[in-house]
Design an enzyme around this catalytic site. Sequence first.
Site: not given
Ligand code: NDP
Ligand code: 2IT
Length: 444
Positions: A111, A114, A126, A165-166, A376
């Site tokens: 992060q 990034k 984080k 969120g994450d 954000s």
């Molecule tokens: P969500 O919780 O909305 O979705 C996560 C998805 O990935 C779900 O479909 C989940 O399946 C699947 N998943 C999670 N863990 C596992 C695992 N161990 N094995 C297989 N599938 C898995 O999270 P996000 O979409 O927010 O985050 C997804 C990725 O993007 C993460 O790496 C996060 O760190 C990254 N990210 C998120 C940001 C954000 O703004 N939200 C910003 C930048 C990066 P299930 O539905 O079964 O739980």
């Molecule tokens: O991995 C990421 O960059 C996030 N989950 C978003 C972090 C944020 O502060 O919006």
Amino acid sequence: MSYVDEVLAQVAAKNAHEPEFIQAVTEVLESLRMVIEKNEDTYRRNALLERLTTPERCILFRVPWVDDKGQVQVNNGYRVQFNSAIGPYKGGLRLHPSVNLSVIKFLGFEQTFKNSLTGLPIGGGKGGSDFDPKGKSDREVMAFCQSFMTELYKYIGADTDVPAGDIGVGAREIGYLFGQYKRIRSVYEGVLTGKGLSYGGSLARTQATGYGLLYLTDELLRCNGRSLKGMTVAVSGAGNVATYAIEKAWQLGAKPVTCSDSSGWVYDPDGIDVATLIDVKQVRRARLTEYVSARPNAVYHQGKGVWSTKCDVALPCATQNELVLDDAEMLAANGCIAVVEGANMPTTLDATKFLQTHGVLFCPGKAANAGGVATSALEMSQNSQRLSWTFDEVDAKLKTIMVNIFHNLDDAAREYGMEGNYVAGANIAGFKKVADAMNAQGIV
Ligand code: NDP
Ligand code: 2IT
């Protein structure tokens, strides 16, 4: 021994039980070699890399809460405040049973780079917990969030540390966390981002990570003489990032054909239907088997396998280490031209190396998914101004930020004779600003 090798050995020894953290540090330091070598003596004397790879602060705490049967449950809570050289700590909270200190440290470390790449004044942090929101009632999720915030509030604030969120943390959880913070502190401030629109959230934050991923992918392809138009896209994940990546892929003329969750994956020959996906995953919080019930041509596969799909572009948007060497080999053999990471560190180091050496364009998550945290930071700006911008204003800023990020990586890679190595480009561009700020602020 070179300074980079010395620090890599130290990090591996000091954090021997933290494989994800060691993996993230290895990727970054390996690609900084040329930059470090230019100033090796000064950096070594100032222990710049030791400071960069040691979090400023790790907060570990107990999170007790009462489940619907009256049973007390206890989870581990974490907040790693990694680096505040360029701004207040900023980064998400992850709620997933796989969360441990290694995972949170790797995410906080990534992060930092990034956030630097966004060009906005935000440091790296984080947090999260091994709490599993799956199958919990709304009341149980609220009880957990309130207990988590009852400890976390001591360490955060609009100018100190701003979580978001994450995985496992969306609008519902941010609402409960914000409510409890406000209740304890009696301060109405932008202490969290990803808030609801009725209480200080930013338009386009929900879509920002997925949309930003596609804006960057579009620019990457354009600058390599290709276009997203008409391309088949394989996406993993079915959460926040995957859903809006799929939506924007359609809008840019591509056809996204897959999505996945932790149980299995879907291939839809007609392209993934965004409304059905949102209904299944966001409204009903159900499994992807429900998607297939609503889309007769779609096929559901149990377990892993999304990268066996023939595609032009692959967008891993689920979690770390979900794209391994075998997957990289299959993607390349099937003619995939680009892998762009929506998740954080979804590609293993050997898979990354394979793609880079077999003619597949590869862009790392710390650049490609930076649209979420960038938006954000725009939410923080709106909160400070006590104003809100329109969807189109925020979306236009997001697009500009993503295009700029791509060109910064591209330029940094060229400057060091590594044209097309966007991993090196991202790490170098991200590092330079943080290192400058750390040097200017003395030994802290
Ligand atoms: P969500 O919780 O909305 O979705 C996560 C998805 O990935 C779900 O479909 C989940 O399946 C699947 N998943 C999670 N863990 C596992 C695992 N161990 N094995 C297989 N599938 C898995 O999270 P996000 O979409 O927010 O985050 C997804 C990725 O993007 C993460 O790496 C996060 O760190 C990254 N990210 C998120 C940001 C954000 O703004 N939200 C910003 C930048 C990066 P299930 O539905 O079964 O739980
Ligand atoms: O991995 C990421 O960059 C996030 N989950 C978003 C972090 C944020 O502060 O919006």
